[in-house]
Design an enzyme around this catalytic site. Structure first.
Site, PDB file in Angstrom:
ATOM      1  N   LYS A 157       5.358   4.021   4.901  1.00 24.05           N
ATOM      2  CA  LYS A 157       5.962   2.945   4.093  1.00 24.05           C
ATOM      3  C   LYS A 157       6.384   3.493   2.730  1.00 24.05           C
ATOM      4  O   LYS A 157       7.405   3.063   2.174  1.00 24.05           O
ATOM      5  CB  LYS A 157       4.986   1.782   3.914  1.00 24.05           C
ATOM      6  CG  LYS A 157       4.628   1.035   5.204  1.00 24.05           C
ATOM      7  CD  LYS A 157       5.762   0.187   5.725  1.00 24.05           C
ATOM      8  CE  LYS A 157       5.285  -0.754   6.830  1.00 24.05           C
ATOM      9  NZ  LYS A 157       6.402  -1.463   7.477  1.00 24.05           N
ATOM     10  N   TYR A 197       0.824  -1.216   0.000  1.00 29.49           N
ATOM     11  CA  TYR A 197       0.000   0.000   0.000  1.00 29.49           C
ATOM     12  C   TYR A 197       0.855   1.262   0.000  1.00 29.49           C
ATOM     13  O   TYR A 197       0.318   2.362  -0.062  1.00 29.49           O
ATOM     14  CB  TYR A 197      -1.099  -0.016   1.052  1.00 29.49           C
ATOM     15  CG  TYR A 197      -0.772  -0.135   2.523  1.00 29.49           C
ATOM     16  CD1 TYR A 197       0.365   0.429   3.093  1.00 29.49           C
ATOM     17  CD2 TYR A 197      -1.695  -0.787   3.361  1.00 29.49           C
ATOM     18  CE1 TYR A 197       0.605   0.337   4.450  1.00 29.49           C
ATOM     19  CE2 TYR A 197      -1.459  -0.880   4.724  1.00 29.49           C
ATOM     20  CZ  TYR A 197      -0.305  -0.315   5.252  1.00 29.49           C
ATOM     21  OH  TYR A 197      -0.079  -0.398   6.604  1.00 29.49           O
TER      22      TYR A 197
HETATM   23  C1  HXC Z   1      -6.915   5.660  17.027  1.00 28.09           C
HETATM   24  C2  HXC Z   1      -4.988   5.360  18.254  1.00 28.09           C
HETATM   25  C3  HXC Z   1      -5.160   3.952  18.218  1.00 28.09           C
HETATM   26  C4  HXC Z   1      -6.314   3.442  17.541  1.00 28.09           C
HETATM   27  C5  HXC Z   1      -3.355   4.392  19.312  1.00 28.09           C
HETATM   28  N1  HXC Z   1      -3.870   5.578  18.933  1.00 28.09           N
HETATM   29  N2  HXC Z   1      -4.137   3.388  18.886  1.00 28.09           N
HETATM   30  N3  HXC Z   1      -5.858   6.207  17.652  1.00 28.09           N
HETATM   31  N4  HXC Z   1      -7.152   4.327  16.950  1.00 28.09           N
HETATM   32  N5  HXC Z   1      -6.544   2.128  17.458  1.00 28.09           N
HETATM   33  C6  HXC Z   1      -3.347   6.896  19.239  1.00 28.09           C
HETATM   34  C7  HXC Z   1      -3.401   7.145  20.737  1.00 28.09           C
HETATM   35  O1  HXC Z   1      -4.699   7.555  21.131  1.00 28.09           O
HETATM   36  C8  HXC Z   1      -2.374   8.276  20.896  1.00 28.09           C
HETATM   37  O2  HXC Z   1      -2.889   9.504  20.467  1.00 28.09           O
HETATM   38  C9  HXC Z   1      -1.325   7.881  19.862  1.00 28.09           C
HETATM   39  O3  HXC Z   1      -1.959   6.987  18.917  1.00 28.09           O
HETATM   40  C10 HXC Z   1      -0.150   7.156  20.479  1.00 28.09           C
HETATM   41  O4  HXC Z   1      -0.656   6.056  21.213  1.00 28.09           O
HETATM   42  P1  HXC Z   1       0.195   5.304  22.313  1.00 28.09           P
HETATM   43  O5  HXC Z   1      -0.568   4.101  22.733  1.00 28.09           O
HETATM   44  O6  HXC Z   1       0.650   6.265  23.355  1.00 28.09           O
HETATM   45  O7  HXC Z   1       1.479   4.920  21.436  1.00 28.09           O
HETATM   46  P2  HXC Z   1       2.620   3.905  21.687  1.00 28.09           P
HETATM   47  O8  HXC Z   1       2.554   3.304  23.060  1.00 28.09           O
HETATM   48  O9  HXC Z   1       3.847   4.569  21.262  1.00 28.09           O
HETATM   49  O10 HXC Z   1       2.253   2.692  20.673  1.00 28.09           O
HETATM   50  C11 HXC Z   1       2.411   2.792  19.300  1.00 28.09           C
HETATM   51  C12 HXC Z   1       1.231   2.183  18.536  1.00 28.09           C
HETATM   52  C13 HXC Z   1       0.926   0.762  19.054  1.00 28.09           C
HETATM   53  C14 HXC Z   1       1.598   2.214  17.070  1.00 28.09           C
HETATM   54  C15 HXC Z   1       0.002   3.053  18.780  1.00 28.09           C
HETATM   55  O11 HXC Z   1      -0.165   0.235  18.344  1.00 28.09           O
HETATM   56  C16 HXC Z   1       2.088  -0.167  18.933  1.00 28.09           C
HETATM   57  O12 HXC Z   1       2.975  -0.212  19.806  1.00 28.09           O
HETATM   58  N6  HXC Z   1       2.180  -0.998  17.872  1.00 28.09           N
HETATM   59  C17 HXC Z   1       3.284  -1.944  17.658  1.00 28.09           C
HETATM   60  C18 HXC Z   1       2.812  -3.230  17.023  1.00 28.09           C
HETATM   61  C19 HXC Z   1       2.022  -3.039  15.759  1.00 28.09           C
HETATM   62  O13 HXC Z   1       1.304  -2.057  15.582  1.00 28.09           O
HETATM   63  N7  HXC Z   1       2.129  -4.022  14.846  1.00 28.09           N
HETATM   64  C20 HXC Z   1       1.368  -4.040  13.643  1.00 28.09           C
HETATM   65  C21 HXC Z   1       2.267  -3.990  12.488  1.00 28.09           C
HETATM   66  S1  HXC Z   1       1.321  -4.591  11.125  1.00 28.09           S
HETATM   67  P3  HXC Z   1      -3.518  10.610  21.495  1.00 28.09           P
HETATM   68  O14 HXC Z   1      -3.893  11.717  20.601  1.00 28.09           O
HETATM   69  O15 HXC Z   1      -4.676   9.935  22.162  1.00 28.09           O
HETATM   70  O16 HXC Z   1      -2.418  10.949  22.462  1.00 28.09           O
HETATM   71  C22 HXC Z   1       1.634  -3.724   9.765  1.00 28.09           C
HETATM   72  C23 HXC Z   1       0.986  -4.289   8.538  1.00 28.09           C
HETATM   73  C24 HXC Z   1       1.186  -3.440   7.352  1.00 28.09           C
HETATM   74  O17 HXC Z   1       2.312  -2.759   9.777  1.00 28.09           O
HETATM   75  C25 HXC Z   1       0.459  -3.895   6.086  1.00 28.09           C
HETATM   76  C26 HXC Z   1      -0.633  -4.851   6.206  1.00 28.09           C
HETATM   77  C27 HXC Z   1      -1.245  -5.280   4.861  1.00 28.09           C
HETATM   78  P1  NAP Z   2       4.389  -7.243  14.806  1.00 33.48           P
HETATM   79  O1  NAP Z   2       4.474  -8.682  15.184  1.00 33.48           O
HETATM   80  O2  NAP Z   2       3.410  -6.377  15.489  1.00 33.48           O
HETATM   81  O3  NAP Z   2       5.831  -6.650  14.940  1.00 33.48           O
HETATM   82  C1  NAP Z   2       6.118  -5.326  15.103  1.00 33.48           C
HETATM   83  C2  NAP Z   2       7.355  -5.271  15.945  1.00 33.48           C
HETATM   84  O4  NAP Z   2       7.822  -3.938  15.995  1.00 33.48           O
HETATM   85  C3  NAP Z   2       7.147  -5.749  17.384  1.00 33.48           C
HETATM   86  O5  NAP Z   2       8.093  -6.745  17.687  1.00 33.48           O
HETATM   87  C4  NAP Z   2       7.401  -4.500  18.213  1.00 33.48           C
HETATM   88  O6  NAP Z   2       8.073  -4.862  19.423  1.00 33.48           O
HETATM   89  C5  NAP Z   2       8.287  -3.679  17.300  1.00 33.48           C
HETATM   90  N1  NAP Z   2       8.145  -2.256  17.545  1.00 33.48           N
HETATM   91  C6  NAP Z   2       7.014  -1.522  17.478  1.00 33.48           C
HETATM   92  N2  NAP Z   2       7.272  -0.252  17.804  1.00 33.48           N
HETATM   93  C7  NAP Z   2       8.596  -0.197  18.069  1.00 33.48           C
HETATM   94  C8  NAP Z   2       9.460   0.848  18.453  1.00 33.48           C
HETATM   95  N3  NAP Z   2       9.011   2.084  18.645  1.00 33.48           N
HETATM   96  N4  NAP Z   2      10.768   0.576  18.641  1.00 33.48           N
HETATM   97  C9  NAP Z   2      11.245  -0.682  18.470  1.00 33.48           C
HETATM   98  N5  NAP Z   2      10.478  -1.705  18.081  1.00 33.48           N
HETATM   99  C10 NAP Z   2       9.170  -1.459  17.905  1.00 33.48           C
HETATM  100  O7  NAP Z   2       4.161  -7.039  13.254  1.00 33.48           O
HETATM  101  P2  NAP Z   2       4.318  -7.958  11.952  1.00 33.48           P
HETATM  102  O8  NAP Z   2       2.968  -8.145  11.434  1.00 33.48           O
HETATM  103  O9  NAP Z   2       5.213  -9.112  12.184  1.00 33.48           O
HETATM  104  O10 NAP Z   2       5.027  -6.909  11.004  1.00 33.48           O
HETATM  105  C11 NAP Z   2       6.417  -6.914  10.760  1.00 33.48           C
HETATM  106  C12 NAP Z   2       6.703  -6.010   9.575  1.00 33.48           C
HETATM  107  O11 NAP Z   2       6.054  -6.478   8.406  1.00 33.48           O
HETATM  108  C13 NAP Z   2       6.229  -4.580   9.762  1.00 33.48           C
HETATM  109  O12 NAP Z   2       7.145  -3.695   9.155  1.00 33.48           O
HETATM  110  C14 NAP Z   2       4.924  -4.556   9.015  1.00 33.48           C
HETATM  111  O13 NAP Z   2       4.558  -3.271   8.602  1.00 33.48           O
HETATM  112  C15 NAP Z   2       5.262  -5.451   7.847  1.00 33.48           C
HETATM  113  N6  NAP Z   2       4.118  -6.050   7.196  1.00 33.48           N
HETATM  114  C16 NAP Z   2       3.438  -7.047   7.821  1.00 33.48           C
HETATM  115  C17 NAP Z   2       2.387  -7.648   7.178  1.00 33.48           C
HETATM  116  C18 NAP Z   2       1.643  -8.795   7.807  1.00 33.48           C
HETATM  117  O14 NAP Z   2       0.758  -9.361   7.221  1.00 33.48           O
HETATM  118  N7  NAP Z   2       1.999  -9.173   9.024  1.00 33.48           N
HETATM  119  C19 NAP Z   2       1.996  -7.203   5.893  1.00 33.48           C
HETATM  120  C20 NAP Z   2       2.724  -6.190   5.300  1.00 33.48           C
HETATM  121  C21 NAP Z   2       3.783  -5.610   5.949  1.00 33.48           C
HETATM  122  P3  NAP Z   2       7.889  -4.042  20.790  1.00 33.48           P
HETATM  123  O15 NAP Z   2       6.443  -3.949  21.060  1.00 33.48           O
HETATM  124  O16 NAP Z   2       8.685  -4.857  21.765  1.00 33.48           O
HETATM  125  O17 NAP Z   2       8.537  -2.708  20.559  1.00 33.48           O
END
Ligand code: HXC
Ligand code: NAP
Length: 265
Positions: A163, A148
């Site tokens: 991205k 995307y």
């Molecule tokens: C709206 C949200 C939200 C939600 C968080 N926020 N979650 N807003 N809907 N679901 C807002 C919060 O309200 C806050 O804003 C701000 O984001 C920061 O939130 P925190 O919880 O304080 O942030 P933090 O602890 O730094 O966590 C970061 C995060 C969290 C991104 C929000 O989800 C995280 O740690 N994610 C890591 C794992 C992850 O997301 N993995 C997925 C990767 S999959 P305000 O304004 O309230 O202060 C992927 C796939 C790609 O990338 C492609 C797929 C096809």
């Molecule tokens: P995931 O399991 O949620 O992994 C995300 C990782 O990022 C976690 O281990 C998390 O560990 C770490 N992370 C998040 N915020 C961080 C920060 N601020 N500093 C350091 N580490 C941080 O996700 P996933 O699905 O395996 O995705 C892996 C990668 O593939 C990502 O780049 C995602 O965008 C890409 N991707 C995934 C998919 C899919 O289908 N899964 C599709 C397209 C692209 P902590 O919480 O310990 O920090």
């Protein structure tokens, strides 16, 4: 895919290496001989992940880092060098994501994702790249992006925008750093099972079913499949690959037609 020993004694930093695709890549790198640094914010999954790698006969350390913090990132590289004597491979895999309509997304929400994905990738690349350049060492960077980045990602404007930036960064650094013997490539995965995306994006069974229906082969990817491609791309076998963005999604992003089943059995 690669024979055992293909990454023998290479040192790989995998951000987000304790979960999902990052952990799958770390295990595969380890299987073919690499020493690992698993780096992310939470020791809760980093330590068990390192233990699993060690139990299988590999070498891994956990380093806590928030990739949004450039000083912590520099420290991560220092720790890797201190422990393993150098770094050869960086995988920028850490990501944050959640579904939120753009009009409802707060500034903090935007920043949280963009800072992890775009800034974090740059901070890590800069820290490792500087180490390679200063020490006259070569290496490879693998960025994990998403298709995307070029199609757009309605509902995840922060992630799609970040991205897209990482795609541009991949191509830019691939050229800028080629003269130092540094390769920069990326994988754009499709939907993979058993990952963070499963929890964050495929929020219920209906969404998961709809998504699976959209995948031409009607199944999610398996993390170990991606790990095999990743290990190839960071290895010497891929020495001639630079600036490439490899789609690994069973053609999902191309699946936009409506006539493909028309008239077929
Ligand atoms: C709206 C949200 C939200 C939600 C968080 N926020 N979650 N807003 N809907 N679901 C807002 C919060 O309200 C806050 O804003 C701000 O984001 C920061 O939130 P925190 O919880 O304080 O942030 P933090 O602890 O730094 O966590 C970061 C995060 C969290 C991104 C929000 O989800 C995280 O740690 N994610 C890591 C794992 C992850 O997301 N993995 C997925 C990767 S999959 P305000 O304004 O309230 O202060 C992927 C796939 C790609 O990338 C492609 C797929 C096809
Ligand atoms: P995931 O399991 O949620 O992994 C995300 C990782 O990022 C976690 O281990 C998390 O560990 C770490 N992370 C998040 N915020 C961080 C920060 N601020 N500093 C350091 N580490 C941080 O996700 P996933 O699905 O395996 O995705 C892996 C990668 O593939 C990502 O780049 C995602 O965008 C890409 N991707 C995934 C998919 C899919 O289908 N899964 C599709 C397209 C692209 P902590 O919480 O310990 O920090």
């Amino acid at each position: 895919m690669l024979p055992e020993g293909a990454l023998k004694d290479r040192v790989a930093i995998v951000t987000g290496g304790g979960t999902g695709l990052g952990f799958a890549m770390a295990k595969e790198f380890s299987r073919v001989g690499a020493k690992l640094v698993l780096a992310s914010r939470s020791v809760e999954h980093l330590e068990p992940a390192c233990d699993e790698i060690r139990r299988a006969g590999g070498d891994a350390i956990a380093v806590t880092v928030d990739v949004r913090n450039a000083e912590q990132v520099d420290e991560m590289v220092r720790r890797a060098v201190e422990k393993w004597g150098g770094v050869d491979i960086l995988v920028n895999n850490a990501a944050g994501n959640f579904i939120c309509p753009a009009e409802n997304l707060s500034v903090n929400g935007w920043n949280a994702v963009v800072n992890i994905v775009l800034n974090g990738t740059f901070y890590c690349s800069r820290a490792v790249g500087r180490w390679w350049i200063d020490n006259r060492r070569t290496g490879s960077i693998l960025n994990i992006v998403s298709t995307y980045a070029w199609t757009g990602g309605p509902g995840t404007v922060h992630s799609a925008s970040a991205k897209a930036g990482v795609v541009a960064m991949t191509r830019t650094l691939a050229i800028e750093w080629a003269r130092f013997g540094i390769r920069v490539v990326a994988i754009a995965p499709g939907p993979f099972e058993g990952t963070g995306a499963t929890d964050k994006l495929w929020v219920n069974e209906d969404v998961a079913t709809m998504l699976k229906e959209h995948i031409p082969v009607k199944r999610f990817g398996r993390p170990e499949e991606l790990a095999r491609l990743a290990s190839f791309l960071v290895s010497d076998y891929a020495e001639f690959s630079n600036g490439a963005i490899v789609e690994f999604d069973a053609g999902t992003w191309l699946n936009r037609g409506i006539y493909q089943n028309f008239g077929s059995k």
